[in-house]
Structure formats: structure tokens, C-alpha cells
Design a protein around this motif. Sequence first.
Motif, PDB file in Angstrom:
ATOM      1  N   GLY A  48     -34.838  -4.347  52.409  1.00  0.00           N
ATOM      2  CA  GLY A  48     -34.427  -5.126  51.242  1.00  0.00           C
ATOM      3  C   GLY A  48     -33.170  -5.890  51.566  1.00  0.00           C
ATOM      4  O   GLY A  48     -32.508  -5.614  52.576  1.00  0.00           O
ATOM      5  N   GLY A  49     -32.846  -6.865  50.753  1.00  0.00           N
ATOM      6  CA  GLY A  49     -31.598  -7.604  50.953  1.00  0.00           C
ATOM      7  C   GLY A  49     -31.629  -8.573  52.114  1.00  0.00           C
ATOM      8  O   GLY A  49     -30.580  -8.993  52.602  1.00  0.00           O
ATOM      9  N   VAL A  52     -29.842 -11.990  51.444  1.00  0.00           N
ATOM     10  CA  VAL A  52     -28.384 -11.895  51.412  1.00  0.00           C
ATOM     11  C   VAL A  52     -27.833 -11.795  52.834  1.00  0.00           C
ATOM     12  O   VAL A  52     -26.892 -12.498  53.206  1.00  0.00           O
ATOM     13  N   GLN A  53     -28.439 -10.925  53.640  1.00  0.00           N
ATOM     14  CA  GLN A  53     -27.981 -10.755  55.025  1.00  0.00           C
ATOM     15  C   GLN A  53     -28.151 -12.048  55.820  1.00  0.00           C
ATOM     16  O   GLN A  53     -27.297 -12.413  56.623  1.00  0.00           O
ATOM     17  N   ALA A  55     -28.189 -15.077  54.652  1.00  0.00           N
ATOM     18  CA  ALA A  55     -27.198 -16.054  54.189  1.00  0.00           C
ATOM     19  C   ALA A  55     -25.861 -15.796  54.883  1.00  0.00           C
ATOM     20  O   ALA A  55     -25.170 -16.736  55.298  1.00  0.00           O
ATOM     21  N   LYS A  56     -25.524 -14.518  55.015  1.00  0.00           N
ATOM     22  CA  LYS A  56     -24.268 -14.175  55.686  1.00  0.00           C
ATOM     23  C   LYS A  56     -24.312 -14.609  57.159  1.00  0.00           C
ATOM     24  O   LYS A  56     -23.350 -15.170  57.680  1.00  0.00           O
ATOM     25  N   ALA A  59     -23.832 -18.310  57.335  1.00  0.00           N
ATOM     26  CA  ALA A  59     -22.435 -18.655  57.054  1.00  0.00           C
ATOM     27  C   ALA A  59     -21.561 -18.342  58.266  1.00  0.00           C
ATOM     28  O   ALA A  59     -20.696 -19.139  58.644  1.00  0.00           O
ATOM     29  N   LYS A  74     -31.576 -14.707  45.545  1.00  0.00           N
ATOM     30  CA  LYS A  74     -30.326 -14.103  46.011  1.00  0.00           C
ATOM     31  C   LYS A  74     -29.773 -14.874  47.223  1.00  0.00           C
ATOM     32  O   LYS A  74     -28.575 -15.070  47.346  1.00  0.00           O
ATOM     33  N   GLN A  77     -28.130 -17.992  45.919  1.00  0.00           N
ATOM     34  CA  GLN A  77     -26.818 -17.692  45.334  1.00  0.00           C
ATOM     35  C   GLN A  77     -25.767 -17.501  46.429  1.00  0.00           C
ATOM     36  O   GLN A  77     -24.668 -18.052  46.349  1.00  0.00           O
ATOM     37  N   ALA A  78     -26.126 -16.734  47.469  1.00  0.00           N
ATOM     38  CA  ALA A  78     -25.167 -16.444  48.538  1.00  0.00           C
ATOM     39  C   ALA A  78     -24.852 -17.696  49.365  1.00  0.00           C
ATOM     40  O   ALA A  78     -23.699 -17.948  49.694  1.00  0.00           O
ATOM     41  N   ALA A  81     -22.649 -20.055  47.332  1.00  0.00           N
ATOM     42  CA  ALA A  81     -21.269 -19.571  47.252  1.00  0.00           C
ATOM     43  C   ALA A  81     -20.519 -19.879  48.539  1.00  0.00           C
ATOM     44  O   ALA A  81     -19.312 -20.071  48.542  1.00  0.00           O
ATOM     45  N   ALA A  82     -21.258 -19.906  49.656  1.00  0.00           N
ATOM     46  CA  ALA A  82     -20.632 -20.196  50.944  1.00  0.00           C
ATOM     47  C   ALA A  82     -20.506 -21.705  51.170  1.00  0.00           C
ATOM     48  O   ALA A  82     -20.042 -22.138  52.219  1.00  0.00           O
TER      49      ALA A  82
ATOM     50  N   GLN B  85     -17.405 -15.872  53.962  1.00  0.00           N
ATOM     51  CA  GLN B  85     -16.199 -16.702  53.985  1.00  0.00           C
ATOM     52  C   GLN B  85     -15.129 -16.145  53.046  1.00  0.00           C
ATOM     53  O   GLN B  85     -14.643 -16.827  52.160  1.00  0.00           O
ATOM     54  N   MET B  89     -19.409 -10.847  47.211  1.00  0.00           N
ATOM     55  CA  MET B  89     -20.485 -11.043  46.246  1.00  0.00           C
ATOM     56  C   MET B  89     -21.225  -9.730  46.058  1.00  0.00           C
ATOM     57  O   MET B  89     -21.499  -9.045  47.034  1.00  0.00           O
TER      58      MET B  89
END
Lengths: 123, 287
Positions: A48-49, A52-53, A55-56, A59, A74, A77-78, A81-82, B85, B89
Motif C-alpha cells: 500500500g502507499g 505516496v512513496q 511521489a517522494k 521529488a 494520494k 496530492q503529494a 504539494a512538492a 521537500q 504530509m
Amino acid sequence: MKLCVTSTGPSLESMMDPRFGRCIYFIIVEPDSMQFEAVENDASGAAGGAGVQSAKAVADSGAGVVITGNVGPKAYQALSAAGIAIVTGAEGVSVKEAVQNYLSGKYRPVAGATVQAHSGLGG
Amino acid sequence: MVIAIASGKGGTGKTTVAANLAFMLDDAQVIDCDVEEPNAHLFLKPVMNTKETAGLPVPVVDESLCTGCGRCGEVCQYSAIVVIQKKVMVFHELCHGCGACAYFCPEKAIREEEREIGIIESGTAGGLSFVHGILNIGEPMAPPLIRKVKERIERGRTVIIDAPPGTSCPVVETVRDADFCVLVTEPTPFGLNDLELAVEMVRKLGIPMGVVINSCTIGDSGVREYCEREGIPVLMSMPWDRRIAEQYSSGMLMLRNLREYREHYGSLITNIRAELSRDETAHCHQR
């Protein structure tokens, strides 16, 4: 600005992967020189996730634009935000063609998720 | 004695077995852990006397203290908290409430707040006591609610737990720590395939088990042959009977009306007890 293309393999000739969170590789491309770096996506098989991972990871790679097929809520969103622009609709082309298509304005940035959560699983 | 009633395949009769077994035992405690779709109450018709909300501790970040170091994201196994960054979140729907982020935050910038995930109701049905959990609609976090429901187990009593179907996290959470696991199946290739998965899961958990075959007069002999080959006892075989389905679909407790099957469930109890004492003996010999 560096671009990130979601990919099924580690080169510019690889077919791009239309899934964002569960793509196999991120190809980070410098569009002027077409120099690139392949980053394996550790989240590809995550329970899961993954969005999000991923996206990180994007980034952290320093890319300012992601070129992919679809993006889930998700991850969207991530990435937003970046401050990373998300360009969707790429499918059935190589990484190189995806970059060229983007540069010629064929794909457009999106203002929200294009698929529901978990869409990159199965099927 | 805690007996978990589970199955790989759904719709094989877990709840029917759990409810009717409880009916035969009369003074047992029944725990319905199928929190996504609890239905044992439809057959046992308990009178509920308590209702409580159940929550999960999720992180809340004080951004004035957060330095964006990213330690919380490194220790989170579920990507429920991530620092991109220098910006933190939180994705509450991914959080399992383990508390690692708050524990490891070097700035103590994270506190935990309860997020409601469901409710727990308890009551009585004749001599039985009854507990079930109901997960909020759209809520993905079943295991934490199951854990909370299982906190109500009264260890001194005979406890019947109705498990969710499948072999995923909610089932593992339900079955772990049980003294015995009954796997309910049907004699079809689908039943067999999912039974094999469930057997592997129960073996990993190290719990003694036995199989109940429902509708045993239809289908094929695959399940029976598999059980023989693997040395798994078949504790009860129930014939296919339209009246059982009719009882079920009208919310009736089968054994109340179809008395001829009480004998089957009587032997089921005897067989479970025999397996448990055999298991105990085996353990004593090991020591």
C-alpha cells in the motif's frame, strides 16, 4: 527543468509505463541533452502507499514534471504539494517519444487525479 | 478455549457453523470479527446493551516544531506519513496506528489523535454473550478494529470467533492466538483452492485445525482427498439440504428447526475437544 517519465524499463527506448505509483522505473531526463538516469521504483510492488512513496522518489530525483498515463488521488496530492507538474495521457509509446510528445505540447498537465486509488494494481 | 471459524472461500458457511456451534454450547461467548460485514447477529439475534466507538491513533504534526527531517517517513511502513521537500504530509487512510512516527520524531512534533474507524456492540442471546465490530463504511483499516473487538474475549469461557473470509490481514488478525481453527469449505475446486491457502496460513500461525465440509453430498472428492493427504481431520460433513439454505436466507438458526442436524454439531464439538487434547498431549511429549 528535469522531466520524469514512468517506464517499464531502464532506457529511453523502453516502453513507458502508464501507471504512476506502480511503474517499474522512473526515467529522469534532461530534455536539452536527452541525458537520462533510470531510477528503479521500490514502491512498484508495495502492499500500500505506492503512490505516496513514488511521489517522494520523484521529488527526491529533482524532476519538476512527471509524464505518465494516469495518477491516483494520494499521488496527486503529494506531487502537487512538492510543486511537481503532472502530465497524463501518455501510453503505448517509448520514453523518448513521450518526452518528444510532451515537448511538442501533445500532453496536458492535469488539475486532479485521473484514476481512483489502487488503479495500478492488477488488471 | 478460543475457537476461530474461518475459511479461504467466502460463502461456505462460516457464520452458519459459528452460530449453530454457539447455539449447541449455550453458554459460550460469540465474537463476530467479520467487521466489514458482520452477520452472526442476524441468526443469534442478541439483545445489545453496549455500544462504543473504536478509534485508531493517527499522527497530527505540529508544523511549528517540525524541521522536515523526514525521520517519520523513514520509519513508517505504510507510507502514511511522508516528508517531501521538508514538508510533512499525513495520509490517515494509510495509517495503521503503530505510533512509530511519534516515537521516533526527534523534535517531538507529532502527537496522536484518535480517528474513529467503527463501533463495537455487545449483548446477550440467551446464555450466550455476544460481541461484534462494525467498520465504518469506506474505511479500509479492519485489523485495528478486529484487535479492539478481540480485547473483549473472556479467556475462561468457550469463545467462538466468526472470522472474515479469505487469508488476508483481517483474517490473520482474527485467527492469531486462537486455540483452535475450524476451516469451513465446500467440496468444489474453488473450495479446495482456497482451503489450501487457508491451511497454509493457519500452519504459519501454528494453530491446530480441522475442516468442516458443507454440502458434502455434491461436488467432488478433492477436498476429502486433500485433507487425508495432509493429515487434516475432517471434523464434520454436512449434506446439501435445501432446507438449510431456506433457514439461512430467512435469518433462522438452522439447528433450532432442523433438529436432526444437532447430532452433527454434537460430534463437531466432540471432535474439536479430541483434537485439542491430542494437541496438548503432543506438546507435553515434546517437552
